[in-house]
Design an enzyme around this catalytic site. Structure first.
Site, PDB file in Angstrom:
ATOM      1  N   SER A 196      -4.519   5.142   4.995  1.00 19.41           N
ATOM      2  CA  SER A 196      -4.848   3.731   5.143  1.00 19.41           C
ATOM      3  C   SER A 196      -3.566   2.972   5.489  1.00 19.41           C
ATOM      4  O   SER A 196      -2.502   3.287   4.968  1.00 19.41           O
ATOM      5  CB  SER A 196      -5.473   3.216   3.847  1.00 19.41           C
ATOM      6  OG  SER A 196      -6.240   2.075   4.116  1.00 19.41           O
ATOM      7  N   GLU A 197      -3.698   1.967   6.357  1.00 24.73           N
ATOM      8  CA  GLU A 197      -2.519   1.279   6.894  1.00 24.73           C
ATOM      9  C   GLU A 197      -1.589   0.739   5.815  1.00 24.73           C
ATOM     10  O   GLU A 197      -0.372   0.685   5.996  1.00 24.73           O
ATOM     11  CB  GLU A 197      -2.944   0.081   7.780  1.00 24.73           C
ATOM     12  CG  GLU A 197      -3.617   0.448   9.062  1.00 24.73           C
ATOM     13  CD  GLU A 197      -5.121   0.496   8.920  1.00 24.73           C
ATOM     14  OE1 GLU A 197      -5.619   1.211   8.016  1.00 24.73           O
ATOM     15  OE2 GLU A 197      -5.806  -0.176   9.705  1.00 24.73           O
ATOM     16  N   ASN A 198      -2.165   0.302   4.695  1.00 28.74           N
ATOM     17  CA  ASN A 198      -1.324  -0.327   3.675  1.00 28.74           C
ATOM     18  C   ASN A 198      -0.522   0.687   2.857  1.00 28.74           C
ATOM     19  O   ASN A 198       0.072   0.328   1.847  1.00 28.74           O
ATOM     20  CB  ASN A 198      -2.164  -1.237   2.766  1.00 28.74           C
ATOM     21  CG  ASN A 198      -3.300  -0.505   2.093  1.00 28.74           C
ATOM     22  OD1 ASN A 198      -3.873   0.428   2.645  1.00 28.74           O
ATOM     23  ND2 ASN A 198      -3.635  -0.919   0.901  1.00 28.74           N
ATOM     24  N   SER A 217       3.994   3.789   6.852  1.00 21.69           N
ATOM     25  CA  SER A 217       2.583   4.072   7.099  1.00 21.69           C
ATOM     26  C   SER A 217       2.238   3.880   8.576  1.00 21.69           C
ATOM     27  O   SER A 217       1.477   4.654   9.163  1.00 21.69           O
ATOM     28  CB  SER A 217       1.728   3.147   6.238  1.00 21.69           C
ATOM     29  OG  SER A 217       0.372   3.355   6.500  1.00 21.69           O
TER      30      SER A 217
END
Lengths: 223, 253
Positions: A49-51, A92
């Site tokens: 996930s991007e975060n 990320s």
């Protein structure tokens, strides 16, 4: 009379069929998030996930079990899982930009027969949010567009040319919809699978995109 | 002796001036947001700010709706103040952002500001924004990335081909202030984070002249494992500890 359309959960099951053992997968918001519920148990995949949460477990739907410090890019609480790693956002996004994501499944406002993707402005709005979606669309090894073939109002989302602003040009490899699965190829948009009850002609009649129909079109199966 | 711990959020932003460029940490949720530093900037009433970060905030009204809707999956603390507070109060003239628009038909204060012509938007993806911050922190003037070619992001940028693929020239961003959130700090300003509370916060640390960290706890020097420190204190000038109980944003502290 055309067949039934798949519901969102079933579309997600079909998309999850693409996830192979060991793959790094990033799911966009909306229908794609359901895919994480349908990975066959014999396959181990890493959800990114991007975060900055990598290898997380199932989405949590009970506030008593939720941790505000463990959320996915859609701000849904997720569970911790052995092997999970946390990075900062820059790292990320390096995972994305460096081509380390095997598959991203993204939602769609419009997708063209050339694989152009428009999905960052909600129809009717003037301002959009690129978030991490643009990086994913440009840099993931495989981009799956997961969408209903048409809007609720009956307008095609699979189109010849996008009229909405692009998130990324020529990025989509595969389009999985509620009536058919199509591949974007150098020759054009190729029909691969039909939902039972649908014909190639019925799908073609819904869009101005040119659909190439090879002789070996399959009936869609979920397993 | 080095001691970066301050007693007051107001003191931590006392030298912020009108027109400052302010990086604001967080992703879009409550746990990673430097709420009390944002509140201090709101109280200081500095104007014409350029804010840099993922979102332009939800603002007070949308936060109330979000808190209610999210209650079925996550309890959200009362003391979540986000960049939308600054936008709502007319303190922001520009946003360099990835997620300015609400993912629904409702409008964020930032969207309203853009539509009314009061606020300017520079939109880009998170990878480019992070890299621009990292370049700012690391003394790199600019870099090329393929992300954004053929989209709105390309407008006005130099295009150059590498390995047969078009790339855009993107410039470093340096801020005047980075306002970030972390879990623990020591008096040198070394920081560790909790889970996805990390996100943009370490990326912004050191990318501005002054980096201020809002933390849950300060620990003794030596207590943080050097192998596990995420942000070395050299990137951090000031540290302030969050109150134990929620406090209203407009109360001096």
């Amino acid at each position: 009379m055309a067949g039934e359309r798949l519901d969102e959960q079933t579309m997600a099951i079909r998309a999850a069929k693409e996830f192979q053992d060991g793959m790094v997968i990033n799911l966009g918001v909306g229908i794609p998030t359901y895919c994480s519920n349908f990975v066959p148990p014999e396959r181990e995949v890493i959800f990114h996930s991007e975060n900055g949460v990598i290898g997380f477990g199932p989405i949590i739907d009970n506030p008593d079990d939720a941790d505000e410090n463990l959320i996915n890019a859609g701000a849904q609480p997720v569970s911790s899982k052995p092997g999970m790693a946390i990075t900062d956002h820059g790292e990320s996004l390096c995972i994305i930009r460096g081509g380390h994501v095997d598959i991203t499944v993204l939602g769609v406002v419009q997708v063209s027969e050339k694989g152009d993707l428009a999905n960052y402005i909600i129809p009717g709005k003037q301002i959009g949010s690129l978030g991490g979606g643009q990086d994913l669309a440009f840099c993931a090894k495989k981009v799956i567009a997961l969408t209903t073939f048409s809007t609720k109002e009956g307008e095609a989302k699979v189109v010849k040319e996008c009229t909405q602003p692009l998130t990324a040009p020529r990025c989509v490899d595969q389009i999985i919809t509620d009536i058919a699965v199509l591949d974007v190829t150098p020759e054009g948009l190729v029909l691969r699978e039909l939902v039972p009850g649908w014909t190639a002609e019925e799908v073609q009649a819904l869009t101005d995109a040119k659909i190439i129909v090879p002789p070996d079109v399959q009936e869609m199966t979920l397993l | 002796m080095i001691n970066k711990i301050l007693e007051s959020f107001d003191e931590a932003v006392a030298d912020m001036v009108d027109g400052a460029t302010v990086m604001i940490g967080g992703f879009g949720g409550p746990a990673e947001c430097p709420s009390y530093l944002i509140a201090a900037v709101a109280r200081k009433e500095v104007k014409d700010l350029t804010i840099v970060g993922n979102t332009g905030g939800w603002g007070v009204n949308l936060l109330a709706i979000l808190r209610e809707r999210m209650a079925v999956i996550l309890e959200i603390a009362e003391d979540w103040y986000d960049p939308g507070l600054l936008v709502q109060r007319g303190q922001v003239k520009k946003g360099i952002l990835c997620f300015p628009a609400a993912p629904a038909r409702v409008l964020t204060p930032f969207e309203q500001g853009v539509l009314q012509g009061q606020v300017e938007l520079e939109l880009m993806g998170q990878g480019t924004l992070c890299e621009r911050m990292r370049a700012g922190r690391g003394g790199i003037a600019a870099f090329y990335t393929p992300v954004g070619v053929g989209t709105v992001v390309e407008e006005g940028k130099e295009v150059r081909e590498f390995n047969g693929r078009k790339h855009l020239l993107e410039h470093a961003i340096k801020g005047d202030f980075s306002l970030i959130r972390a879990h623990k700090a020591d008096r040198y300003g070394n920081l560790v984070y909790r889970g996805t509370g990390r996100t943009f916060n370490p990326v912004m640390a050191g990318a501005s002249t002054v980096t201020v960290a809002e933390v849950d706890e300060v620990v003794e020097l030596g207590e943080l494992d050097p192998e596990c420190i995420v942000t070395p204190g050299v990137y951090v000038q000031r540290v302030v500890v969050r109150p134990k109980e929620p406090r209203p944003w407009d109360e001096a502290m």
